[in-house]
Design a protein around this motif. Structure first.
Motif, PDB file in Angstrom:
ATOM      1  N   GLY A  15       3.336   4.931   4.353  1.00 59.30           N
ATOM      2  CA  GLY A  15       2.403   5.103   5.461  1.00 59.30           C
ATOM      3  C   GLY A  15       1.027   4.520   5.191  1.00 59.30           C
ATOM      4  N   ARG A  66       3.400  -5.060  11.483  1.00 57.34           N
ATOM      5  CA  ARG A  66       2.899  -4.265  10.357  1.00 57.34           C
ATOM      6  C   ARG A  66       2.122  -5.108   9.351  1.00 57.34           C
ATOM      7  N   SER A  84       1.283   0.681   7.418  1.00 55.82           N
ATOM      8  CA  SER A  84       2.478   1.518   7.637  1.00 55.82           C
ATOM      9  C   SER A  84       3.556   1.181   6.620  1.00 55.82           C
TER      10      SER A  84
END
Length: 122
Positions: A15, A66, A84
């Motif tokens: 994350g 991402r 992420s």
């Protein structure tokens, strides 16, 4: 001979975000396309993303959204902003540069960095 030096790898939790940098030792026509590949444990080296001299960016479909590739105004440093992050992003990340984007994309880059380890913990 162009040398590429990567930095910014390390350990990050799932994350989280990380930014890799890659700086070329000199400006050259072979810096037309600069990009990133990665090789996970037991896997082949895969294309991550790249940017051309004009600023056009290209990404692996699975990573689009991402990961972001950018380069500095001098066009000798390329960045990989990763967000992420997932455990499956764990890999050695390699910087590469080439006179053409097509050769870079095919993995036939003119120059490669030594690689930097990125480890994402769950």
């Amino acid at each position: 001979q162009v040398q590429l030096v990567e930095s910014g790898g390390g350990l990050v939790q799932a994350g989280g975000s990380l930014r890799l940098s890659c700086t070329a030792s000199q400006n050259s026509a072979t810096l037309y396309a600069m990009g990133w590949f990665r090789q996970g444990p037991g896997k082949e080296r895969d294309f991550v993303g790249a940017i051309t001299w004009e600023g056009n960016t290209y990404y692996s479909d699975s990573l689009k959204g991402r990961f972001t590739v950018s380069r500095d105004n001098a066009k000798t440093t390329v960045y990989l902003q990763m967000s992420s992050l997932k455990p499956e992003d764990t890999a050695v990340y390699y910087c590469a540069t080439s006179f053409t984007f097509s050769s870079l994309r095919e993995g036939a880059a003119d120059y490669w960095g030594q690689g930097t380890q990125v480890t994402v913990s769950s």
